[in-house]
Design a protein around this motif. Structure first.
Motif, short mmCIF file in Angstrom:
data_model
loop_
_atom_site.label_atom_id
_atom_site.label_comp_id
_atom_site.label_asym_id
_atom_site.label_seq_id
_atom_site.Cartn_x
_atom_site.Cartn_y
_atom_site.Cartn_z
N ASP A 1 0.83 -1.20 0.00
CA ASP A 1 0.00 0.00 0.00
C ASP A 1 0.87 1.26 0.00
N LEU A 2 2.12 1.08 0.38
CA LEU A 2 3.01 2.24 0.53
C LEU A 2 4.15 2.28 -0.49
N ILE A 3 4.70 1.10 -0.76
CA ILE A 3 5.92 1.08 -1.59
C ILE A 3 5.74 0.26 -2.87
N SER A 4 6.62 0.55 -3.83
CA SER A 4 6.83 -0.37 -4.95
C SER A 4 8.11 -1.09 -4.59
N PHE A 5 8.22 -2.35 -4.95
CA PHE A 5 9.51 -2.99 -4.71
C PHE A 5 9.83 -3.98 -5.82
N ARG A 6 11.12 -4.23 -6.01
CA ARG A 6 11.57 -5.28 -6.92
C ARG A 6 12.59 -6.12 -6.17
N PHE A 7 12.49 -7.43 -6.35
CA PHE A 7 13.37 -8.37 -5.64
C PHE A 7 14.22 -9.07 -6.68
N VAL A 8 15.52 -8.81 -6.65
CA VAL A 8 16.40 -9.39 -7.67
C VAL A 8 17.38 -10.36 -7.02
N LYS B 1 3.59 5.49 -6.77
CA LYS B 1 4.18 5.33 -5.45
C LYS B 1 5.32 6.34 -5.27
N LYS B 2 5.48 6.75 -4.03
CA LYS B 2 6.54 7.73 -3.75
C LYS B 2 7.80 7.03 -3.26
N TYR B 3 7.60 5.78 -2.82
CA TYR B 3 8.73 5.06 -2.21
C TYR B 3 9.02 3.77 -2.98
N PHE B 4 10.31 3.49 -3.13
CA PHE B 4 10.70 2.30 -3.89
C PHE B 4 11.78 1.54 -3.11
N VAL B 5 11.61 0.23 -3.02
CA VAL B 5 12.63 -0.58 -2.36
C VAL B 5 13.20 -1.56 -3.38
N LEU B 6 14.51 -1.49 -3.57
CA LEU B 6 15.17 -2.41 -4.49
C LEU B 6 15.93 -3.43 -3.64
N VAL B 7 15.48 -4.69 -3.69
CA VAL B 7 16.14 -5.73 -2.88
C VAL B 7 17.13 -6.48 -3.77
N LEU B 8 18.37 -6.52 -3.36
CA LEU B 8 19.40 -7.24 -4.13
C LEU B 8 19.84 -8.45 -3.31
N ASP B 9 19.26 -9.60 -3.63
CA ASP B 9 19.55 -10.81 -2.86
C ASP B 9 20.84 -11.46 -3.37
N GLU B 10 21.52 -12.17 -2.47
CA GLU B 10 22.80 -12.83 -2.78
C GLU B 10 23.81 -11.79 -3.32
N ASN C 1 20.29 10.88 -7.09
CA ASN C 1 19.65 11.53 -8.24
C ASN C 1 18.14 11.37 -8.19
N LEU C 2 17.70 10.16 -7.84
CA LEU C 2 16.26 9.91 -7.77
C LEU C 2 15.61 10.78 -6.71
N ARG C 3 16.31 10.89 -5.60
CA ARG C 3 15.76 11.68 -4.49
C ARG C 3 15.60 13.14 -4.89
N GLU C 4 16.62 13.63 -5.65
CA GLU C 4 16.53 15.02 -6.11
C GLU C 4 15.30 15.24 -6.98
N ASN C 5 14.91 14.16 -7.69
CA ASN C 5 13.71 14.27 -8.55
C ASN C 5 12.43 13.95 -7.79
N GLY C 6 12.54 13.76 -6.47
CA GLY C 6 11.34 13.52 -5.65
C GLY C 6 10.95 12.06 -5.52
N PHE C 7 11.84 11.15 -5.92
CA PHE C 7 11.53 9.72 -5.77
C PHE C 7 12.40 9.15 -4.67
#
Ligand SMILES: Nc1ncnc2c1ncn2[C@@H]1O[C@H](COP(=O)(O)OP(=O)(O)OP(=O)(O)O)[C@@H](O)[C@H]1O
Ligand SMILES: [Mg+2]
Length: 431
Positions: A86-93, A143-152, A177-183
């Motif tokens: 409900d709050l974040i987008s995330f990708r699990f790699v 979404k305003k928040y993004f979590v990038l999970v880098l497994d292993e 850079n992303l933060r400067e653009n508001g992400f």
């Protein structure tokens, strides 16, 4: 033997009979994300604290989740992210299959739905593409928040030809850079060791902060709780409590690995005869150990096999469970000298650490008096299981030497103390 319709039907029947104890075997599949997480509250809270700080405008750029294999890192991180949608987008790699830093960048791009690049296009271009793709996803998913999970994530550091530190730096730069653009974005790395402990430039270390979440190996009672929950769903028959306790004590004694515990219970279910017993668990343990040793040793390079051969030979011939690095090195040079030049002492010490990380060896420090501390190693599984996987012919010769040595020792006991023949039996111990 000829394959016939009947043969296939017989094999099918055999497999179906074997599987008849299972109701839903997938509950014992360690690759599937469980619907219920047992324990790990403190770790979850720490992780959530870091991720949710995004909302307060305080950015934790990199969270390092670390701990031993099977301690629930991937499971918990994925579970947490899936429950924050409900709050974040995330990708699990999962980066396990990447062999180079550029390969990792490409895996991330692929996971973000971006086209892969050729290494000639360079890492900067890859990170730029990541950035624009993340922006696109966040806009699309609103979404305003993004979590990038880098497994292993450890694989990044095994690419010695590139500069893993620089890759981390570029990722941090991308976040800025992303933060400067508001992400707002947070990267969560998952590895066996703490990220700060790897060889990173100081500029990178200071930028990435020190947010980490450590996962200790599971205790016996943690593993028991996980097994009890899964056994109820996975089996048609009820599994006696003492069998589950036995599985958890075997799995927690030195590694506290939930994955191995699930594999152990599943394998015991596969070989049992309608009812799971402790003997089935023992047989399952032997089968799994054999498979694991084969897997480690068969893919190991020549020198690593010779180091394993050295420690195996010391365990059998000299009956030493713990061997000092210096004795292993001496034995290794003796074995390798028949085919190759030996590696340096330092390099062999690294190979021993590699074998320890793969789970084949255990280590401990021992005092060398005024010379400080040394390291000793021992096999975690019986040398009789490891030897044949290294080389069956070589192992047969070690066993023959052992028999001759035992005979000589017995003979020595019968000889008078002053007999000159005694020295011959002692010669064997240096083989
Ligand atoms: N707390 C838990 N509750 C329920 N099941 C769990 C828990 N922890 C781990 N498991 C089970 O154990 C298996 C292994 O866990 P996981 O893959 O998360 O370990 P890991 O720490 O990521 O290991 P590795 O370092 O080898 O990747 C998972 O498939 C999961 O089913
Ligand atoms: Mg994992």
């Amino acid at each position: 033997m000829e394959l016939s319709k009947k043969k296939i039907a017989d094999i099918r029947k055999k497999i179906e009979q074997k599987n008849s104890v299972f109701a839903k075997k997938r509950y014992l599949d360690s690759m599937i994300l469980p619907s219920k997480i047992i324990g790990r509250e403190a770790e979850t809270e720490k992780l959530l604290n870091n991720i949710l700080s995004l909302r307060d405008g305080f950015v934790v750029p990199l969270v390092s989740v670390y701990g031993r294999s099977g301690s629930g890192k991937s499971t918990v991180v994925k579970f947490v992210c899936e429950n924050l949608l409900d709050l974040i987008s995330f990708r699990f790699v999962n980066l396990r299959k990447a062999k180079t830093v550029f390969g990792c960048a490409n895996m991330i791009l692929g996971n973000l739905g971006e086209e892969l690049l050729s290494s000639a296009q360079g890492l900067n271009k890859a990170v730029d593409c990541m950035q624009s793709q993340i922006e696109k996803i966040m806009k699309h998913e609103r979404k305003k928040y993004f979590v990038l999970v880098l497994d292993e994530y450890d694989v990044v550091f095994s690419d010695t030809r590139s500069n893993p530190s620089d890759f981390v730096y570029k990722l941090l730069q991308m976040e800025e850079n992303l933060r400067e653009n508001g992400f707002w974005i947070c990267i969560v790395t998952i590895s066996n060791n703490m990220l700060q402990g790897y060889d990173l430039d100081d500029r990178v270390k200071s930028r990435m902060g020190s947010a980490d979440v450590s996962f200790l190996p599971y205790s016996k009672s943690d593993i028991l709780a996980i097994l009890q929950d899964r056994a109820k769903k996975a089996f048609r028959v009820s599994v006696p409590k003492d069998v589950l306790e036995y599985c958890s004590s075997l799995s927690s004694s030195d590694h506290g690995d939930a994955r191995r515990a699930l594999d152990l219970l599943r394998t015991a279910g596969e070989i049992c005869n309608g009812k799971i017993t402790k003997d089935d668990v023992d047989s399952a343990q032997r089968n799994l150990q054999k498979d694991r040793v084969d897997e480690i040793v068969s893919s190991a390079p020549h020198h690593l096999r010779c180091v394993a051969a050295a420690i195996c030979s010391l365990a059998i011939i000299n009956q030493e469970s713990w061997s000092a690095t210096s004795s292993i090195y001496k034995k290794y040079t003796h074995i390798i000298s028949k085919t190759d030049n030996p590696l340096s002492y330092r390099r062999v010490s690294d190979l021993l650490v590699e074998l320890e990380n793969s789970g084949l060896l255990a280590s401990r420090a021992y005092s060398r008096g005024r010379n400080g501390y040394g390291k000793e190693y021992k096999l975690k599984v019986s040398p009789e299981l490891v030897g044949p996987s290294i080389d069956s012919e070589w192992f047969a010769s070690v066993m023959n030497k052992k028999i001759s040595l035992d005979r000589a020792k017995n003979l020595e006991k019968l000889l008078p103390r002053t007999s000159p023949l005694r020295k011959y039996s002692r010669m064997f111990s240096d083989l």
